[in-house]
Design an enzyme around this catalytic site. Structure first.
Site, PDB file in Angstrom:
ATOM      1  N   LYS A  77      72.946  35.787  93.060  1.00  0.00           N
ATOM      2  CA  LYS A  77      74.221  36.089  93.713  1.00  0.00           C
ATOM      3  C   LYS A  77      75.369  35.806  92.756  1.00  0.00           C
ATOM      4  CE  LYS A  77      76.740  34.790  97.977  1.00  0.00           C
ATOM      5  NZ  LYS A  77      76.655  33.961  99.205  1.00  0.00           N
ATOM      6  N   SER A 151      77.142  36.215 103.359  1.00  0.00           N
ATOM      7  CA  SER A 151      77.813  36.811 102.223  1.00  0.00           C
ATOM      8  C   SER A 151      76.853  37.286 101.142  1.00  0.00           C
ATOM      9  CB  SER A 151      78.804  35.798 101.630  1.00  0.00           C
ATOM     10  OG  SER A 151      78.140  34.626 101.179  1.00  0.00           O
ATOM     11  N   SER A 175      75.069  32.150 105.110  1.00  0.00           N
ATOM     12  CA  SER A 175      74.901  33.279 104.200  1.00  0.00           C
ATOM     13  C   SER A 175      73.524  33.378 103.570  1.00  0.00           C
ATOM     14  CB  SER A 175      75.957  33.206 103.088  1.00  0.00           C
ATOM     15  OG  SER A 175      77.252  33.308 103.631  1.00  0.00           O
TER      16      SER A 175
END
Length: 543
Positions: A77, A151, A175
């Site tokens: 990420k 997210s 997330s």
């Protein structure tokens, strides 16, 4: 996938390498174009030549020195540092290129993993929808008309789509779990401090966790164990050690007790209409029965303290930690637009330069570096004082004590990962506005926002398939706008979307919880993503 690419789980990759069916270089060659073609999945995809050089270096290693993740493809990420790759946190103005990787990432690479790049996310990890990014929205692995969740949208979608073995996310408010539910994969969130967060751009530093999206519980547990070896020394200010002796957990296969939220918290109704609500309620009831079949006894609990704690994360001074972690960036120079100047004047502080500067910073008015919804969320910090922070800390202590009382009678909680699947346009209706609001995102956090505040570990697993045909009059009647939007998309009116559940336990019961989740996974009989759920993904061009 081509015939040269094995199923991308750890055992299949290892077997393919051992048999000579493929090699790290061949796997890189096969995967790279597929990842490059995935819309908005990556903010930075490593160049093919760089990945081939990494694969060649691994192939040159003697067999006896190869790590547990030798040649395994993964991604990170883009709020987690990888040496030599840009970190943006989905904010182009924030971009920097770190000289070293986050400690946990380095552990994965030391074990032989091949890091393909940096995946898309909700800006500064502030969101549970996956649409709050200037880099475009990652495609949901099941149906491109629906949100991928956030997210950690790019990471979960990459695993759900079958393009990587695993991918890293972060989890502050959910997330590492919500996008797993939306993309039909496994999401593991360990106890706070179990995995190093050195090298992670802070969302709320005291609550941040580095997480894993994997194709199975077993794979995720192996990867988490490797990540746990990552150590940043004195820089690991939020790292914690497991207490000794460990808190009691039942042994493998032993009977256990679990609780579920009461019906007043299971608000299945939403834009999907009655048919989707009924399918979701039935899927959760089936999950409860499945957990009972795995040896669990359902025990009544009061879910109220968990729900009240969840509300604190965004509706109290706790939101100020999001500002605090980015303060050096946010307080830097930025141009105020006309609306920002008007807001300052209306507040009556234009004649006081110091007060005007403070309000400008805290409101972030006119800061074009941030998306409007990100500005609105982080600006909430300006509503609270230091006294409020201590008041809210005391409120949390009361709620935590009440939650502990409930947890004393059970070994784990079973909750839906999310309550509803949302169309991209359904999120845009409220968030893509001059004055954005986020009621649907808030609903996504109902069973996730309290977890880190209450120091719990969690794992999200696939648990069912929701199928609704919006061409049927009874389905369309209660979801007219959704049926119209699906029809206008040119895609099918019958949708097939994953239903996921999350298991939660108190801190340091991680490995026991993974074991319960593995039993649930086996009982459900579902694999990863659309292929593992027996459906074809729907890809519709967005207007």
């Amino acid at each position: 996938m081509t015939a040269s690419v094995p199923a991308l789980d750890l055992k299949a990759i290892a077997a393919a390498y051992a048999s000579g069916a493929t090699s790290p270089s061949q796997l890189v060659q096969a995967l790279h174009p597929q990842l490059a073609a995935a819309p908005a999945m990556f903010i930075h995809l490593a160049p093919l030549q760089q990945l081939l050089e990494r694969a060649a270096a691994l192939e040159a290693q003697p067999e006896g020195s190869r790590g547990a993740l030798w040649g395994v493809p993964f991604a990170t990420k883009d709020n987690v540092d990888v040496a030599g790759m840009p970190t943006t946190a989905a904010c182009p103005a924030f971009l920097y290129v770190p000289e070293k990787s986050a400690a946990a990432v380095q552990a994965l690479e030391d074990a032989g993993g091949i890091n393909f790049g940096k995946t898309n996310l909700d800006q500064f990890a502030s969101g549970l929808v996956g649409t709050r990014t200037p880099y475009g929205t990652t495609r949901n692995a099941f149906d491109s008309r629906f949100i991928p969740g956030g997210s950690s949208s790019g990471s979960a979608a990459a695993v759900g789509a079958g393009l990587l073995c695993f991918a890293l996310g972060t989890d502050t408010a959910g997330s590492g779990r919500v996008p797993a539910g939306y993309n039909g994969c496994v999401g593991l969130k360990g106890t706070l401090g179990k995995i190093s967060t050195a090298g992670v751009v802070p969302a709320c530093a005291s609550l941040d966790c580095l997480t894993v999206f994997a194709r199975s519980v077993d794979d995720g547990a192996v990867i988490m164990a490797v990540m746990e070896r990552g150590d940043a020394g004195p820089a690991d200010v939020w790292r914690r050690s497991s207490p000794l002796p460990l808190t009691y957990s039942p042994g493998p296969g032993a009977p256990f007790r679990f609780g579920v939220p009461g019906p007043e918290f299971l608000e299945w109704t939403g834009p999907g209409g009655d048919a989707m609500a009924a399918a979701s309620a039935a899927a959760f009831a089936a999950a409860v029965e499945r957990l009972q079949g795995c040896g669990g006894s359902l025990v009544p609990i009061d879910f109220s303290p968990f729900a009240q704690a969840a509300a604190l994360l965004y509706q109290s001074s706790f939101v100020a930690e999001r500002y605090s972690g980015l303060r050096a960036f946010l307080d830097g120079p930025h141009a105020a637009d006309a609306k920002g100047a008007q807001a300052l004047a209306a507040a009556g502080v234009a004649a006081d330069p110091a007060a005007a500067a403070l309000l400008q910073q805290r409101s972030l008015a006119g800061d074009a570096r941030l998306m409007p919804v990100t500005r609105a969320i982080i600006s909430g910090a300006g509503m609270f004082t230091a006294t409020d922070a201590f008041d809210d800390k005391a409120r949390l202590a009361v709620l935590a004590a009440a939650a502990r009382h409930q947890l004393a009678s059970i070994d784990c909680l079973l909750v839906p990962t999310v309550l509803e699947h949302y169309l991209l346009q359904e999120i845009a209706d409220t968030e893509d506005q001059d004055a954005p609001s986020w009621p649907l995102n808030a609903k996504n956090g109902r069973f996730t926002n309290f977890v880190n505040l209450l120091d719990m570990c969690g794992i999200a697993v696939p648990s069912g398939l929701l199928t609704v045909d919006y061409s049927a009059p009874e389905a369309a009647a209660s979801a007219q706008q959704r049926a119209q939007r699906l029809a206008a998309s040119g895609g099918p009116l019958r949708v097939a979307l994953p239903f996921g559940v999350t298991l939660l336990a108190t801190a340091w019961r991680d490995e026991w919880l993974w074991g319960v989740a593995a039993a649930m996974e086996q009982a459900a009989g579902l694999g990863c993503g659309p292929a593992g759920h027996g459906v074809e993904p729907v890809v519709v061009a967005q207007a």
